[in-house]
Design a protein around this motif. Sequence first.
Motif, mmCIF file in Angstrom:
data_model
loop_
_atom_site.group_PDB
_atom_site.id
_atom_site.type_symbol
_atom_site.label_atom_id
_atom_site.label_comp_id
_atom_site.label_asym_id
_atom_site.label_seq_id
_atom_site.Cartn_x
_atom_site.Cartn_y
_atom_site.Cartn_z
ATOM 1 N N THR A 287 0.849 -1.187 0.000
ATOM 2 C CA THR A 287 0.000 0.000 0.000
ATOM 3 C C THR A 287 0.885 1.237 0.000
ATOM 4 O O THR A 287 1.773 1.375 0.847
ATOM 5 N N LEU A 288 0.634 2.119 -0.956
ATOM 6 C CA LEU A 288 1.318 3.415 -1.025
ATOM 7 C C LEU A 288 0.276 4.493 -0.764
ATOM 8 O O LEU A 288 -0.694 4.615 -1.507
ATOM 9 N N GLU A 289 0.476 5.280 0.273
ATOM 10 C CA GLU A 289 -0.451 6.365 0.567
ATOM 11 C C GLU A 289 0.340 7.638 0.817
ATOM 12 O O GLU A 289 1.133 7.707 1.760
ATOM 13 N N ALA A 290 0.145 8.621 -0.071
ATOM 14 C CA ALA A 290 0.817 9.919 0.049
ATOM 15 C C ALA A 290 2.323 9.761 0.213
ATOM 16 O O ALA A 290 2.960 10.480 0.978
ATOM 17 N N GLY A 291 2.907 8.802 -0.509
ATOM 18 C CA GLY A 291 4.351 8.641 -0.488
ATOM 19 C C GLY A 291 4.899 7.728 0.583
ATOM 20 O O GLY A 291 6.120 7.565 0.695
ATOM 21 N N ALA A 292 4.041 7.111 1.390
ATOM 22 C CA ALA A 292 4.485 6.176 2.420
ATOM 23 C C ALA A 292 4.088 4.757 2.017
ATOM 24 O O ALA A 292 2.947 4.507 1.639
ATOM 25 N N LEU A 293 5.028 3.831 2.098
ATOM 26 C CA LEU A 293 4.819 2.451 1.669
ATOM 27 C C LEU A 293 4.712 1.521 2.870
ATOM 28 O O LEU A 293 5.515 1.602 3.806
ATOM 29 N N VAL A 294 3.728 0.615 2.834
ATOM 30 C CA VAL A 294 3.601 -0.478 3.800
ATOM 31 C C VAL A 294 3.474 -1.769 3.001
ATOM 32 O O VAL A 294 2.608 -1.881 2.137
ATOM 33 N N VAL A 295 4.351 -2.731 3.285
ATOM 34 C CA VAL A 295 4.311 -4.038 2.632
ATOM 35 C C VAL A 295 4.133 -5.106 3.694
ATOM 36 O O VAL A 295 4.913 -5.174 4.657
ATOM 37 N N GLU A 296 3.092 -5.926 3.539
ATOM 38 C CA GLU A 296 2.794 -6.978 4.511
ATOM 39 C C GLU A 296 2.759 -8.324 3.797
ATOM 40 O O GLU A 296 2.051 -8.484 2.800
ATOM 41 N N GLN A 297 3.535 -9.274 4.337
ATOM 42 C CA GLN A 297 3.611 -10.621 3.773
ATOM 43 C C GLN A 297 3.503 -11.654 4.882
ATOM 44 O O GLN A 297 3.980 -11.418 6.012
ATOM 45 N N PRO A 298 2.875 -12.788 4.603
ATOM 46 C CA PRO A 298 2.744 -13.826 5.626
ATOM 47 C C PRO A 298 4.112 -14.254 6.177
ATOM 48 O O PRO A 298 5.049 -14.506 5.418
ATOM 49 N N GLY A 299 4.213 -14.282 7.505
ATOM 50 C CA GLY A 299 5.429 -14.749 8.141
ATOM 51 C C GLY A 299 6.596 -13.793 8.084
ATOM 52 O O GLY A 299 7.716 -14.159 8.472
ATOM 53 N N ALA A 300 6.376 -12.567 7.611
ATOM 54 C CA ALA A 300 7.473 -11.595 7.502
ATOM 55 C C ALA A 300 7.144 -10.335 8.289
ATOM 56 O O ALA A 300 5.973 -10.000 8.498
ATOM 57 N N GLU A 301 8.174 -9.638 8.710
ATOM 58 C CA GLU A 301 7.980 -8.371 9.411
ATOM 59 C C GLU A 301 7.462 -7.319 8.436
ATOM 60 O O GLU A 301 7.868 -7.275 7.270
ATOM 61 N N THR A 302 6.531 -6.495 8.890
ATOM 62 C CA THR A 302 5.979 -5.439 8.039
ATOM 63 C C THR A 302 7.073 -4.467 7.625
ATOM 64 O O THR A 302 7.860 -4.005 8.451
ATOM 65 N N LEU A 303 7.123 -4.168 6.336
ATOM 66 C CA LEU A 303 8.088 -3.221 5.791
ATOM 67 C C LEU A 303 7.423 -1.860 5.660
ATOM 68 O O LEU A 303 6.348 -1.742 5.072
ATOM 69 N N ARG A 304 8.085 -0.835 6.188
ATOM 70 C CA ARG A 304 7.590 0.535 6.079
ATOM 71 C C ARG A 304 8.698 1.407 5.503
ATOM 72 O O ARG A 304 9.830 1.388 6.000
ATOM 73 N N VAL A 305 8.355 2.168 4.485
ATOM 74 C CA VAL A 305 9.328 3.037 3.829
ATOM 75 C C VAL A 305 8.703 4.408 3.620
ATOM 76 O O VAL A 305 7.606 4.514 3.075
ATOM 77 N N GLY A 306 9.394 5.450 4.047
ATOM 78 C CA GLY A 306 8.946 6.811 3.789
ATOM 79 C C GLY A 306 7.882 7.287 4.758
ATOM 80 O O GLY A 306 7.302 6.520 5.520
ATOM 81 N N GLN A 307 7.644 8.572 4.700
ATOM 82 C CA GLN A 307 6.634 9.220 5.520
ATOM 83 C C GLN A 307 5.582 9.858 4.615
ATOM 84 O O GLN A 307 5.894 10.309 3.517
ATOM 85 N N ALA A 308 4.340 9.868 5.089
ATOM 86 C CA ALA A 308 3.269 10.511 4.316
ATOM 87 C C ALA A 308 3.590 11.987 4.121
ATOM 88 O O ALA A 308 4.045 12.673 5.045
#
Length: 336
Positions: free
Chosen positions: A252-273
């Motif tokens: 999910t990309l919202e206003a320049g901030a990325l969240v990536v969620e995958q089974p069994g993996a730590e959530t990846l967050r990149v950038g700030q809104a």
Amino acid sequence: MRVAIIGAGVAAPPHLRSLHDLRDRAEVAWAWGRDLQRLAAAGLPAGTRTTTRLEDVLEDQSVGAALVLTPPHTHLEIVERLAAAGKHVLVEKPVELTLARAEALVAACARHGVRLAVMLQHRASPAALQLADLIRSGSLGALTGASATVRWWRPQSYYDQPGRGTMARDGGGVLMTQAIHTLDLLLHLVGTPQRVLGLAATSPVHRMETEDQAAALLHWENGAIGVLDATTAAYPGYPERIALNFTQGTATLEAGALVVEQPGAETLRVGQAQASGSGANLMGFDHAGHRAVIADFLDAIAERRAPLTDGASALAVQRLIEAVLRSSTEGVAVRW
């Protein structure tokens, strides 16, 4: 690199701020416009020469590139002349009013061997760059679904300005002028759908020629289904959002901030809104994306490669926009 600014209207400030940041790499030699007083008030760098004669820019062999910031309907003729004079070009979005004119502009730059970039700065955000790398790596799997949402606000006073929201100057409404950035990033990340079924209309909120709301169903060749929702009639304006579902996770990309969620993996967050001009203050956004696109453009010239926002790749979003509007008019799905 000595560069020229072509046009110094509402689109100019983030470009000029970016060039200030990049002043060790680019010198603004000329600024062209139809009104010298307007140029004088544009906040140009000290030493910039101003002119109402495009020939002054074309004939200056020390100028290697130009940033074309004029309204869309003027781009083709100006860029054809710049390209013929051997100037590399970065053009403000959209490439041109129509796909046919945009294709002619891209062809002119190719014919004269100059680089062409388009100011589609969403591609250059750190979050978008990392997501593009993840998708290319295959770690997210295959695309299964997508949505692109641009629920912005523009007051009637915005459309009361001469030319705003008209086919003659802007080439369209919310799709061509506001949502184009989000739609371009969607296509840049996951490719062009093969079938589009769209609706577009002008809401009772605005008096304008073109559409202030549009929706579409998108169908990719691999079976993935997507939705588009765009408007400038959603007060007070909300962050734009792209959501991508894959077989191995969701991004999910919202206003320049990325969240990536995958089974069994730590959530990846990149950038700030970041603010993106979604409300009445249409220039209320940071210029970091503009700076990144211009820096990449300069690199592309030096390295003799295509820019990140290469003109040929920017044609995809114009094809999609024309497909949505054509589908709405004809009441049929448009296929490629």
